[in-house]
Scaffold this motif. Structure first.
Motif, PDB file in Angstrom:
ATOM      1  N   GLN A 209     -67.000 -33.201   0.571  1.00 41.66           N
ATOM      2  CA  GLN A 209     -67.959 -33.709   0.239  1.00 41.66           C
ATOM      3  C   GLN A 209     -68.243 -33.120  -1.379  1.00 41.66           C
ATOM      4  O   GLN A 209     -69.331 -31.719  -0.845  1.00 41.66           O
ATOM      5  CB  GLN A 209     -69.199 -34.089   0.581  1.00 41.66           C
ATOM      6  CG  GLN A 209     -70.426 -35.294   0.773  1.00 41.66           C
ATOM      7  CD  GLN A 209     -71.617 -35.913   1.295  1.00 41.66           C
ATOM      8  OE1 GLN A 209     -70.304 -35.254   2.615  1.00 41.66           O
ATOM      9  NE2 GLN A 209     -71.761 -37.242   1.176  1.00 41.66           N
TER      10      GLN A 209
ATOM     11  N   LYS B 208     -68.055 -37.944   7.203  1.00 40.41           N
ATOM     12  CA  LYS B 208     -69.277 -37.552   6.203  1.00 40.41           C
ATOM     13  C   LYS B 208     -70.137 -36.880   7.241  1.00 40.41           C
ATOM     14  O   LYS B 208     -70.388 -37.551   8.877  1.00 40.41           O
ATOM     15  CB  LYS B 208     -69.333 -38.864   5.506  1.00 40.41           C
ATOM     16  CG  LYS B 208     -69.150 -39.828   4.669  1.00 40.41           C
ATOM     17  CD  LYS B 208     -69.465 -40.902   4.081  1.00 40.41           C
ATOM     18  CE  LYS B 208     -70.135 -40.500   3.281  1.00 40.41           C
ATOM     19  NZ  LYS B 208     -70.746 -41.261   2.340  1.00 40.41           N
TER      20      LYS B 208
ATOM     21  N   LEU C 213     -73.934 -36.047   8.075  1.00 40.10           N
ATOM     22  CA  LEU C 213     -75.999 -35.747   7.842  1.00 40.10           C
ATOM     23  C   LEU C 213     -76.182 -34.148   7.867  1.00 40.10           C
ATOM     24  O   LEU C 213     -75.787 -33.223   8.105  1.00 40.10           O
ATOM     25  CB  LEU C 213     -76.485 -36.394   9.373  1.00 40.10           C
ATOM     26  CG  LEU C 213     -75.904 -38.065   9.222  1.00 40.10           C
ATOM     27  CD1 LEU C 213     -76.314 -39.116   9.956  1.00 40.10           C
ATOM     28  CD2 LEU C 213     -75.856 -38.683   7.928  1.00 40.10           C
ATOM     29  N   GLU C 214     -77.228 -34.340   7.255  1.00 43.32           N
ATOM     30  CA  GLU C 214     -78.001 -32.979   7.312  1.00 43.32           C
ATOM     31  C   GLU C 214     -78.196 -32.229   8.479  1.00 43.32           C
ATOM     32  O   GLU C 214     -78.020 -31.232   8.187  1.00 43.32           O
ATOM     33  CB  GLU C 214     -79.440 -33.352   6.237  1.00 43.32           C
ATOM     34  CG  GLU C 214     -79.668 -33.849   5.047  1.00 43.32           C
ATOM     35  CD  GLU C 214     -81.367 -33.547   4.482  1.00 43.32           C
ATOM     36  OE1 GLU C 214     -81.736 -33.913   5.418  1.00 43.32           O
ATOM     37  OE2 GLU C 214     -80.817 -33.477   2.916  1.00 43.32           O
TER      38      GLU C 214
ATOM     39  N   ARG D 172     -74.847 -34.461  12.143  1.00 42.74           N
ATOM     40  CA  ARG D 172     -74.284 -35.026  12.734  1.00 42.74           C
ATOM     41  C   ARG D 172     -73.262 -35.355  12.298  1.00 42.74           C
ATOM     42  O   ARG D 172     -72.794 -35.584  10.802  1.00 42.74           O
ATOM     43  CB  ARG D 172     -75.229 -36.921  13.199  1.00 42.74           C
ATOM     44  CG  ARG D 172     -76.630 -36.636  13.848  1.00 42.74           C
ATOM     45  CD  ARG D 172     -76.659 -37.929  14.085  1.00 42.74           C
ATOM     46  NE  ARG D 172     -78.059 -37.526  13.062  1.00 42.74           N
ATOM     47  CZ  ARG D 172     -78.466 -38.605  12.823  1.00 42.74           C
ATOM     48  NH1 ARG D 172     -79.048 -39.625  13.167  1.00 42.74           N
ATOM     49  NH2 ARG D 172     -80.405 -38.313  12.565  1.00 42.74           N
ATOM     50  N   ARG D 173     -72.092 -35.826  12.651  1.00 40.92           N
ATOM     51  CA  ARG D 173     -70.740 -36.263  12.064  1.00 40.92           C
ATOM     52  C   ARG D 173     -70.170 -37.142  12.230  1.00 40.92           C
ATOM     53  O   ARG D 173     -70.295 -37.851  13.340  1.00 40.92           O
ATOM     54  CB  ARG D 173     -69.989 -34.709  12.213  1.00 40.92           C
ATOM     55  CG  ARG D 173     -68.448 -35.585  11.993  1.00 40.92           C
ATOM     56  CD  ARG D 173     -67.734 -34.400  11.958  1.00 40.92           C
ATOM     57  NE  ARG D 173     -66.981 -34.474  13.237  1.00 40.92           N
ATOM     58  CZ  ARG D 173     -65.882 -33.908  13.125  1.00 40.92           C
ATOM     59  NH1 ARG D 173     -65.130 -32.979  12.276  1.00 40.92           N
ATOM     60  NH2 ARG D 173     -64.878 -33.910  14.263  1.00 40.92           N
ATOM     61  N   GLN D 174     -69.932 -37.613  11.362  1.00 46.22           N
ATOM     62  CA  GLN D 174     -69.221 -39.587  11.745  1.00 46.22           C
ATOM     63  C   GLN D 174     -67.497 -39.479  10.361  1.00 46.22           C
ATOM     64  O   GLN D 174     -67.375 -39.077   9.794  1.00 46.22           O
ATOM     65  CB  GLN D 174     -69.591 -40.382  10.876  1.00 46.22           C
ATOM     66  CG  GLN D 174     -69.042 -41.769  10.706  1.00 46.22           C
ATOM     67  CD  GLN D 174     -69.024 -42.619  12.458  1.00 46.22           C
ATOM     68  OE1 GLN D 174     -69.969 -42.177  13.014  1.00 46.22           O
ATOM     69  NE2 GLN D 174     -67.637 -43.075  12.777  1.00 46.22           N
TER      70      GLN D 174
ATOM     71  N   VAL E 266     -65.060 -41.240   9.292  1.00 47.59           N
ATOM     72  CA  VAL E 266     -64.868 -42.612   8.981  1.00 47.59           C
ATOM     73  C   VAL E 266     -63.316 -43.009   8.737  1.00 47.59           C
ATOM     74  O   VAL E 266     -63.241 -44.574   8.749  1.00 47.59           O
ATOM     75  CB  VAL E 266     -65.570 -42.673   7.892  1.00 47.59           C
ATOM     76  CG1 VAL E 266     -66.649 -42.805   7.454  1.00 47.59           C
ATOM     77  CG2 VAL E 266     -64.863 -42.040   6.870  1.00 47.59           C
TER      78      VAL E 266
ATOM     79  N   ARG F  62     -66.951 -37.377  -8.278  1.00 45.46           N
ATOM     80  CA  ARG F  62     -66.476 -36.232  -6.943  1.00 45.46           C
ATOM     81  C   ARG F  62     -66.784 -37.707  -5.631  1.00 45.46           C
ATOM     82  O   ARG F  62     -66.898 -38.279  -5.530  1.00 45.46           O
ATOM     83  CB  ARG F  62     -67.953 -35.895  -7.248  1.00 45.46           C
ATOM     84  CG  ARG F  62     -68.447 -35.268  -8.332  1.00 45.46           C
ATOM     85  CD  ARG F  62     -70.053 -33.959  -8.094  1.00 45.46           C
ATOM     86  NE  ARG F  62     -69.918 -33.104  -9.009  1.00 45.46           N
ATOM     87  CZ  ARG F  62     -69.327 -32.264  -9.700  1.00 45.46           C
ATOM     88  NH1 ARG F  62     -68.803 -32.114  -8.258  1.00 45.46           N
ATOM     89  NH2 ARG F  62     -69.044 -31.323 -10.277  1.00 45.46           N
TER      90      ARG F  62
ATOM     91  N   ASP G 219     -66.628 -38.598  -2.219  1.00 46.97           N
ATOM     92  CA  ASP G 219     -68.053 -38.797  -0.880  1.00 46.97           C
ATOM     93  C   ASP G 219     -68.088 -38.392  -0.292  1.00 46.97           C
ATOM     94  O   ASP G 219     -68.654 -38.537   1.062  1.00 46.97           O
ATOM     95  CB  ASP G 219     -68.465 -39.886  -1.830  1.00 46.97           C
ATOM     96  CG  ASP G 219     -66.884 -41.034  -1.191  1.00 46.97           C
ATOM     97  OD1 ASP G 219     -67.034 -41.136  -0.147  1.00 46.97           O
ATOM     98  OD2 ASP G 219     -66.663 -41.839  -2.719  1.00 46.97           O
ATOM     99  N   HIS G 220     -67.049 -37.858  -0.010  1.00 47.99           N
ATOM    100  CA  HIS G 220     -66.630 -37.466   1.377  1.00 47.99           C
ATOM    101  C   HIS G 220     -65.599 -35.962   1.950  1.00 47.99           C
ATOM    102  O   HIS G 220     -65.205 -35.823   1.082  1.00 47.99           O
ATOM    103  CB  HIS G 220     -66.003 -38.247   2.757  1.00 47.99           C
ATOM    104  CG  HIS G 220     -64.780 -39.042   1.837  1.00 47.99           C
ATOM    105  ND1 HIS G 220     -64.967 -39.810   1.272  1.00 47.99           N
ATOM    106  CD2 HIS G 220     -63.700 -38.634   2.670  1.00 47.99           C
ATOM    107  CE1 HIS G 220     -63.641 -39.969   0.491  1.00 47.99           C
ATOM    108  NE2 HIS G 220     -62.729 -39.016   1.832  1.00 47.99           N
TER     109      HIS G 220
ATOM    110  N   GLN H 159     -60.798 -49.733   6.652  1.00 45.34           N
ATOM    111  CA  GLN H 159     -62.152 -49.825   6.619  1.00 45.34           C
ATOM    112  C   GLN H 159     -63.295 -50.806   7.578  1.00 45.34           C
ATOM    113  O   GLN H 159     -64.469 -50.243   7.851  1.00 45.34           O
ATOM    114  CB  GLN H 159     -62.835 -49.143   5.614  1.00 45.34           C
ATOM    115  CG  GLN H 159     -64.082 -48.420   5.035  1.00 45.34           C
ATOM    116  CD  GLN H 159     -63.381 -46.428   5.685  1.00 45.34           C
ATOM    117  OE1 GLN H 159     -62.700 -45.932   5.940  1.00 45.34           O
ATOM    118  NE2 GLN H 159     -64.145 -46.316   7.057  1.00 45.34           N
TER     119      GLN H 159
ATOM    120  N   ASP I 113     -66.485 -38.511  17.850  1.00 43.91           N
ATOM    121  CA  ASP I 113     -67.536 -38.694  16.039  1.00 43.91           C
ATOM    122  C   ASP I 113     -66.984 -39.947  15.554  1.00 43.91           C
ATOM    123  O   ASP I 113     -67.092 -40.192  14.225  1.00 43.91           O
ATOM    124  CB  ASP I 113     -66.593 -37.615  15.218  1.00 43.91           C
ATOM    125  CG  ASP I 113     -68.184 -36.472  15.187  1.00 43.91           C
ATOM    126  OD1 ASP I 113     -69.114 -36.864  15.946  1.00 43.91           O
ATOM    127  OD2 ASP I 113     -67.432 -35.211  15.355  1.00 43.91           O
TER     128      ASP I 113
ATOM    129  N   GLY J 176     -68.570 -43.014  17.144  1.00 43.71           N
ATOM    130  CA  GLY J 176     -70.168 -43.369  16.972  1.00 43.71           C
ATOM    131  C   GLY J 176     -70.237 -43.116  18.862  1.00 43.71           C
ATOM    132  O   GLY J 176     -72.037 -43.273  18.203  1.00 43.71           O
TER     133      GLY J 176
END
Lengths: 252, 252
Positions: free
Chosen positions: B54, B73, B75-76, B79-81, B83, B101, B103-104, B147, B196, B199
């Motif tokens: 990312q 992707k 999260l801070e 946590r990971r998803q 996609v 750029r 995004d993932h 998606q 992941d 979810g």
DNA sequence: CGGCTCTTTGACTGAACTCAATAGTCGTGG
DNA sequence: CCACGACTATTGAGTTCAGTCAAAGAGCCG
């Protein structure tokens, strides 16, 4: 592209032309082609009308000129997932002709004004105006990026974070087309629809919205949403707007 | 396109050429261009390597020739998803140059063999071979459709339905490139990665997988997944493969 | 055989769901 | 102007699916 142009553009260009030109610089002629298409809007459609439904063979694309719409998919037992929101100016599946049939439906969340562009006409334009085509492809890629972010929202965020993130996204997207005023915007989405967009139930949606009001993250009343402190809302969900690709175009 | 051609195609074309040609009929020359690109594979990358992350500025696209990868992707707070899953033959962001750029990120779930195509080279090919470009756009639209379906999976299905649906999707996608044999396929995804992608947590993933084994919906052992009764698995999640757009191409 | 990673298990917790009822809101028409 | 019906929003009580924490096994590889 100088700032002096902006008022003129805002006066003259349709919202769809503005949006596409933000993805990829379009000349006067290209924008006027889009404005011409946008000018031939259909009768307004009422709330709840489907532009098309899952399984339909697609024969035209739509410019959403006014109002909000939702892309959705239904499960057999009636569960519904809204997979994206279409805001004024958004394109609805510019390249859908490349696929056989619609894999989802699009429904009007408010009365909407749309312009319909038939396949042959679209293909003529795509051929004659490669820059428009390019802007539309960039648009499609950004839509895909948003879709990925929605997966993150649905899969890995808590209810409070989901709504915060959704509201931040809408704030940014509406800001770009000049539909935010006084930290707020017209927000015509019902709690049931919000629930279907965030993967939660309506009851839980209601409770979280109340919690957000209590925390002064939002004011939501009579279809109007105010975000008194955007930074605070963004902090709740660690919002990073880069997935919206605010400046997608580049020297090529 | 006659059935007599199929064995020959399978013998000669790279898996990526096969996949693209399934979206849009490609001639011998077009397919050979793709085969040529696929032939120049990099050193195999080991499990856990990121093709990109990312925020990276993208300078090339990838053909995944062997192995599995995941788009994800973070999260801070860690946590990971996941996609989407990239399977052998899949393209990784053929039009990424249109955006600034990434995004993932994309990470290798197994050792992978990829072919890297630089921007200028890609643009040359896109110009000289419009049919390849078209096939790649169709590919991108199908990816977007998948998606959307993942959003439904994450937002509106129960844990059991999520795994069932994911396995059905993988079954169909792998079948198309000839990687299913004896009702099963190599399945190198760990339970953490599965969690992941759906979810859920790893612990819950483990429990649901056991339940699925108990119900004879799957056999999963040593990175091999067998679906003894595909119809039964599809019934669990009301699987409808039309979102995979199995026959996307049409007379144009 | 030691050190990984990956899988499995148990006990407990909690976020979100269900069911069911009540209260606003809005447009329409008498 | 008000009554009516149809949405939409709100509330309460009880339930459940999935998460958390923590530890123990298995499998794999050098």
């Amino acid at each position: 592209m100088s700032s002096l142009d902006i008022p003129q553009v805002a006066m003259k260009d349709s919202i769809t032309a503005q949006k596409l030109a933000a993805h990829w610089p379009l000349g006067r002629r290209d924008r006027d082609v889009i404005n011409g298409l946008a000018g031939r809007a259909l009768q307004p459609l009422r709330t709840g009308t489907d532009l098309f439904t899952q399984g339909d063979r697609l024969t035209s694309i739509f410019f959403l000129l006014e109002g909000w719409a939702a892309r959705y998919k239904m499960l057999e037992d009636g569960r519904r997932q809204i997979v994206s929101l279409l805001l004024p100016g958004d394109l609805c599946d510019p390249f859908c002709f490349l696929l056989h049939r619609a894999d989802h439906g699009v429904t009007a969340l408010t009365p909407v004004r749309v312009a319909e562009v038939g396949r042959s006409q679209f293909e003529e334009i795509a051929l004659a105006h490669p820059e428009i085509t390019k802007a539309m492809w960039i648009n499609a890629l950004i839509t895909a990026s948003i879709q990925r972010e929605w997966c993150v929202n649905l899969g890995r965020r808590t209810a409070l974070e989901r709504f915060s993130h959704l509201f931040c996204e809408l704030y940014h997207r509406l800001l770009k087309v000049g539909l935010v005023s006084g930290n707020g915007f017209h927000f015509p989405v019902t709690q049931l629809e919000l629930a279907d967009a965030t993967g939660l139930t309506m009851v839980h949606t209601n409770r979280i919205l109340q919690e957000m009001r209590r925390q002064r993250l939002i004011e939501l009343h009579r279809r109007h949403l105010v975000v008194p402190d955007l930074a605070a809302l963004e902090r709740v969900c660690a919002f990073d707007p880069s997935y919206l690709h605010p400046a997608a175009q580049e020297a090529s």
